[in-house]
Design an enzyme around this catalytic site. Structure first.
Site, short mmCIF file in Angstrom:
data_model
loop_
_atom_site.label_atom_id
_atom_site.label_comp_id
_atom_site.label_asym_id
_atom_site.label_seq_id
_atom_site.Cartn_x
_atom_site.Cartn_y
_atom_site.Cartn_z
N GLU A 208 -8.75 17.98 74.30
CA GLU A 208 -7.97 19.22 74.27
C GLU A 208 -7.80 19.92 75.61
OE1 GLU A 208 -9.08 21.74 70.94
OE2 GLU A 208 -8.46 20.18 69.52
N GLU A 461 14.79 -1.28 31.60
CA GLU A 461 15.21 -2.59 32.10
C GLU A 461 16.62 -2.56 32.63
OE1 GLU A 461 14.71 -6.01 29.55
OE2 GLU A 461 12.70 -5.29 29.04
#
Ligand SMILES: *[C@@H]1O[C@H](CO)[C@@H](O)[C@H](O)[C@H]1NC(C)=O
Ligand SMILES: *[C@@H]1O[C@H](CO)[C@@H](O)[C@H](O)[C@H]1NC(C)=O
Ligand SMILES: *[C@@H]1O[C@H](CO)[C@@H](O)[C@H](O)[C@H]1NC(C)=O
Ligand SMILES: *[C@@H]1O[C@H](CO)[C@@H](O)[C@H](O)[C@H]1NC(C)=O
Ligand SMILES: *[C@@H]1O[C@H](CO)[C@@H](O)[C@H](O)[C@H]1NC(C)=O
Ligand SMILES: *[C@@H]1O[C@H](CO)[C@@H](O)[C@H](O)[C@H]1NC(C)=O
Ligand SMILES: *[C@@H]1O[C@H](CO)[C@@H](O)[C@H](O)[C@H]1NC(C)=O
Length: 529
Positions: A208, A461
């Site tokens: 950082e 389907e």
């Protein structure tokens, strides 16, 4: 939480479909990079799924060892599904010989008045208490190595203590406690010390970078020097570079590549918390906030994934689950991490500290372990991490490519129900059938040609009404999955009992920060094996 609705006895059917490989395979060290992937000597992808473990606070001892034995902690780390630790160290440990070699764990605790920790440490780690601090640090690395847990050594600060104040003198090159030459000699020292220790796979050069002095020119100058020094001392380790502004910003390497004498070792790291963007998370519609943050991550360094590994080396939340910003942020960032299959390290392991900012025994609610250092603080959070603990993609040409439909709030995925194959249900991601999200936006079970219809949320389907089975990723976050139902558009959602359902799409344009869409957040994730 258990979102699996299937009877256990039915699992054998599902295993036929596929399973995500486990992360604890035998890695062949050292590691290197191949475009955006980290690979081992055999060319196999190695995904870093790490947890941060601090050893940089005032005692300069890995936290928790007055509560549990070091081998027990290592074992627990593995059991929680991590394969790696980002282990922090203060620069002083490398550059102050007296501190490293002539102060023992016991003396360090004594000098801070931590008498309860001395008796706890004596009980739990008797073989370590009279070791000099550098030897105790090595012992932690060795214990992790014995369990085949990889280690990234992270230079977190210079002066031992809690990190990271904007003006704390540890933030950028030239600060009171951050002399570049001392830093480079410390990096060299640690790289040399751990040369030949095979589970030390990487070094994170400095945590950082920040503060009033930060600037791009010095970043290139010193980060390149630091990278060369580490590589020269220990050519095995991955060299991990952190960005500016608390490691949220690597935008500048897009137009100006890092120039190093070596290749196939460079990794970029990024940090991101909800507090990186408090205002955005608290003031905006969560879909808009997430969309904005994802753009900011991409521009801040995510773009590097085109050529380099990006290691999300700190992210995390208050695991008590009450922080609204945290809860929104984590859903968004888990989606990003899964979709991009990045290497990462959660903040954090520790359930408590010996001493933090003057408080003895302070609890850490971001810690995956409770303050007893053996109980898991929040099991449902571990479930949310489990998908990203597995490698999902890799560098090689793949036989099988498919999708998962991931729900970050629960950590579960959409599955075909076994008891009613026309229905969908939430279940463990590693037990999902392969889905296919086609260019025309249908969601089809890949091996079965069943597609999901919004009306009745059923698998059909024929997908009889094509307009009703087109699922679009909508809103600014792109995390809502919407399709037309009989009368209107509805979004995939999950109720309190983890049942999949459809409901009115939440937090669309115009709504304010009070709306809450996170049960509707999904990410279609690519898997290739
Ligand atoms: C999926 O993961 C769980 C643990 O999270 C494990 O118990 C289960 O066996 C795994 N299933 C498959 C098919 O690998
Ligand atoms: C080195 O560490 C020792 C032991 O903590 C400390 O007394 C000394 O002041 C340190 N030296 C410097 C130069 O910081
Ligand atoms: C190391 O510590 C001992 C006592 O703990 C002390 O006598 C000695 O002077 C120290 N050596 C250095 C180099 O600091
Ligand atoms: C890269 O660094 C080398 C020396 O380290 C230098 O000769 C070369 O010009 C640099 N290249 C760029 C594109 O800056
Ligand atoms: C775990 O986190 C969830 C939210 O993600 C929260 O509802 C729950 O209360 C937390 N559990 C504990 C024990 O803190
Ligand atoms: C399906 O959508 C197309 C284009 O959006 C439209 O032209 C068509 O009329 C729709 N069909 C039905 C049955 O709604
Ligand atoms: C759709 O709208 C029609 C007419 O307004 C209504 O009769 C029907 O119940 C609605 N269907 C659903 C599923 O809401």
């Amino acid at each position: 939480m258990n979102g699996t609705k299937e009877p256990r006895g039915m699992f054998c059917f599902m295993i036929i479909f596929f399973s995500l490989s486990s992360i604890t395979t035998n890695m062949a060290y050292p590691l290197s990079t191949k475009s955006r992937w980290i690979i081992d000597e055999k060319g196999q992808r190695v995904k870093l799924a790490c947890v941060n473990w601090p050893s940089h606070l005032q005692p300069v001892v890995a936290e928790g060892l007055s509560k549990q034995g070091v081998d027990e902690v290592a074992k627990k780390i593995l059991e929680m599904g991590f394969n790696c630790v980002r282990l922090t160290w203060p620069l002083d440990l490398a550059t102050n010989e007296t501190l490293a070699n002539n102060v023992t764990v016991r003396q360090s605790f004594q000098s801070l008045g931590l008498n309860d920790d001395i008796s706890g440490f004596q009980k739990k780690n008797p073989s370590m208490i009279d070791l000099p601090l550098i030897e105790a640090y090595k012992k932690v690395v060795a214990s992790l190595g014995n369990k085949n847990v990889m280690v990234i050594l992270d230079n977190h600060v210079t002066k031992p203590g809690w990190c990271c104040g904007y003006n704390d003198g540890n933030g950028f090159f030239g600060d009171t406690f951050f002399d570049p030459a001392t830093w480079i000699s410390g990096l060299t020292k640690i790289a040399t010390t751990f040369k030949g220790i095979s589970n030390v796979v990487g070094m994170s050069l400095r945590n950082e970078l920040r503060g009033p002095k930060q600037n791009v020119d010095d970043w290139f100058k010193y980060m390149q020097q630091g990278a060369e020094a580490v590589h020269e001392a220990n050519s095995n380790v991955l060299v991990i570079l952190s960005g500016l502004s608390y490691d949220a910003d690597l935008s500048f390497v897009r137009s100006r590549p890092v120039n190093l004498t070596f290749t196939e070792k460079l990794v970029y790291e990024l940090h991101r918390y909800s507090i990186t963007n408090t205002h955005t998370w608290s003031s905006k519609n969560p879909n808009e906030a997430c969309g904005e943050i994802l753009k900011s991550i991409e521009n801040g360094g995510g773009f590097n994934l085109r050529d380099f590994p990006v290691f999300l080396s700190e992210f995390g939340i208050d695991l008590r689950g009450k922080n609204v910003n945290d809860n929104r942020y984590i859903g968004c960032i888990l989606g990003w991490a899964a979709e991009n299959d990045v290497d990462w390290s959660i903040w954090t392991l520790q359930g408590s500290y010996y001493l933090r900012e003057g408080v003895v025994g302070m609890s850490e609610y971001y810690g995956v372990l409770d303050s007893d250092w053996v109980s898991v603080r929040n099991q449902s959070f571990m479930q949310r991490l489990s998908l990203i603990q597995s490698p999902l993609q890799g560098p090689d040409p793949q036989h099988k490519v498919y999708n998962l439909v991931f729900h970050p709030l629960t950590g579960l995925c959409m599955l075909q129900s076994i008891s009613d194959p026309t229905k969908v249900t939430l279940g463990l991601c590693n037990e999902s059938q392969p889905w296919s999200y086609t260019p025309d936006n249908t969601l089809t079970l890949k091996d079965k040609y069943l597609c999901l219809e919004n009306t009745g949320l059923k698998l059909s389907e024929t997908c009889s009404s094509p307009n009703l089975s087109k699922w679009q990723t909508i809103s600014a976050s792109k995390m809502l999955l919407a399709a037309k139902s009989t009368n209107n558009t509805l979004c995939l959602d999950v109720d309190e009992a983890n049942n999949l359902m459809v409901s009115k799409c939440k937090c669309m344009k115009g709504e304010d920060s009070s709306c809450d869409p996170i049960s509707q957040w999904f990410k279609i994730v690519k898997v290739s094996k």
